[in-house]
Scaffold this motif. Structure first.
Motif, mmCIF file in Angstrom:
data_model
loop_
_atom_site.group_PDB
_atom_site.id
_atom_site.type_symbol
_atom_site.label_atom_id
_atom_site.label_comp_id
_atom_site.label_asym_id
_atom_site.label_seq_id
_atom_site.Cartn_x
_atom_site.Cartn_y
_atom_site.Cartn_z
ATOM 1 N N LEU A 111 73.210 -26.265 -59.856
ATOM 2 C CA LEU A 111 72.772 -25.118 -60.610
ATOM 3 C C LEU A 111 71.416 -24.641 -60.520
ATOM 4 O O LEU A 111 71.006 -23.694 -60.669
ATOM 5 N N ARG A 115 70.889 -21.135 -59.246
ATOM 6 C CA ARG A 115 70.701 -20.554 -60.472
ATOM 7 C C ARG A 115 70.607 -18.905 -60.413
ATOM 8 O O ARG A 115 70.202 -18.118 -59.382
ATOM 9 N N TRP A 124 79.229 -24.576 -59.963
ATOM 10 C CA TRP A 124 78.438 -25.947 -59.940
ATOM 11 C C TRP A 124 79.210 -27.158 -59.867
ATOM 12 O O TRP A 124 78.885 -27.963 -59.301
#
Length: 403
Positions: A111, A115, A124
């Motif tokens: 993550l 992102r 993820w």
């Protein structure tokens, strides 16, 4: 001859080699002049459209054949939870905690690295899985002189990891639940449990029941492999006084060769066929999603597993597997980065709407898993030499992890 072949397929080493061979064929085929034939075969559709089962060959491999693999996983998980290494709190503490660390840390790193990238809201989950067959195969080949507790720890870790991956698949990748189909699936599960409780052994009752449950789970909007897991967990694992083996042991004995020799390799054949040209490799290096996958598997797994393992062994010294030092645990932890089968499955599920990103993520899984396997093999080979040269236990110093 057939029984001998089945016995070989039950070993982790042979099962891992068959899986590796299928993956190699997929990669060569998908990157050859005949790649259009590969794509056409993978995307060919068949099945009853009226039942919503007009699926591609690749989908049948993912949803159908992997259900058998997950049924075997469910059997093994139930056995470990009831009578095996996870049956007591003391024995389960270290592998379960390690599996939890080996899921949370890779997911968190993925993550962080990816992102904001399209698809990362579900991608993820790709690096949370460990391929039990391939990891055990590498351990069997490279870590032969390590204490048996290394295999026991890795098996417990992988089984607990499988349970976590199953929960992720069931929760994250279920969409638009259909109540009627879900009720049919629940009814089938109850019927299976009742037949098990009544000690019924008629295969002609169980097979249609399992097929109907699989179709109902698929129609309900839950990934169909969950049907295999549920049925495995509902199977008896304790033998009655008049039985030589419990149903779970008999079924695992019969289905393991099919799972290792057919189901998982065919899935890999149609899931691992990704382009590995210069452009594809450039995408793996530059795209945040495959970057997240590589970091999650190669860094997150070993940090999560070894970090939590070291912490638990420090807090609860009795949880340390006998004969294993910290460097042994570090080498075994590296095997957690071999994602492979379940990671490929999660990549297909999480990035279905982004085919190009899914292909890059699959390439990242293959590269990261191969790297993790090679690094772990080198570490295990070094530890093997250390253990071979060690003095007998009666005269040697306790392993303080510094060897």
């Amino acid at each position: 001859m057939r029984q001998e072949f089945a016995r070989y397929l039950r070993t982790e080493t042979v099962g891992g080699m068959v899986l590796l061979g299928a993956t190699a064929i997929a990669l060569i085929w998908a990157n050859s002049p005949w790649r259009d034939a590969y794509t056409a075969l993978r995307d060919a559709r068949f099945g009853p459209a009226a039942l919503g089962l007009d699926l591609t060959v690749g989908q049948w491999a993912t949803d159908g054949l992997l259900a058998v693999f997950f049924f075997v996983v469910g059997l093994e998980l139930k056995r470990e939870l009831v009578v095996g290494e996870l049956s007591s709190t003391r024995r389960a503490l270290l592998p379960v905690a390690a599996a939890l660390g080996g899921m949370v840390v890779p997911a968190g790193l993925a993550l962080l690295v990816g992102r904001g990238a399209p698809g990362m809201d579900q991608a993820w989950a790709i690096p949370v899985a460990t391929d039990i067959a391939f990891a055990l195969a590498v351990l069997a080949l490279a870590g032969r002189s390590l204490p048996a507790t290394a295999r026991i720890f890795l098996l417990g870790l992988a089984v607990a990891d499988d349970l976590g991956a199953i929960v992720v698949i069931a929760v994250v990748f279920s969409a638009g639940l259909h109540l009627v189909a879900l009720l049919v699936a629940v009814a089938c599960a109850f019927a299976y449990w009742f037949l098990q409780r009544r000690r019924v052994r008629a295969w002609w009752l169980y097979v249609p029941l399992a097929v109907v449950m699989w179709a109902a789970v698929h129609e309900a909007g839950i990934h169909a492999t969950i049907a295999g897991v549920v049925l495995g967990l509902l199977t008896r694992v304790k033998a009655d006084p008049d039985e030589d083996d419990a149903p779970a042991v008999r079924l695992e004995h019969r289905l393991q060769p099919w799972s290792a020799g057919l189901c998982v390799p065919v899935f890999a054949l149609f899931a691992a066929g990704v382009p590995l040209g210069a452009q594809a490799l450039r995408t793996v290096v530059t795209d945040p999603v495959p970057q997240a996958v590589v970091v999650g598997l190669l860094v997150g797994k070993v940090v999560g597993i070894f970090g939590v393992t070291a912490l638990v062994m420090r807090l609860v010294p009795a949880s340390r597997p006998p004969g294993l030092g910290r460097r042994d645990m570090l080498a075994v932890s590296m095997l957690g980065g071999v994602g492979f089968t379940v990671s490929l499955l999660i990549a297909e599920l999480s990035l279905a709407a982004l085919p190009a990103t899914a292909e890059a993520a699959k390439a990242a899984i293959l590269l990261a898993s191969a790297a993790a396997a090679l690094i772990a093999a080198a570490m295990l080979a070094r530890r093997r030499r250390v253990h071979r040269g060690a003095q007998p236990p009666s005269t040697s110093r306790p392993d303080d992890g510094c060897a």
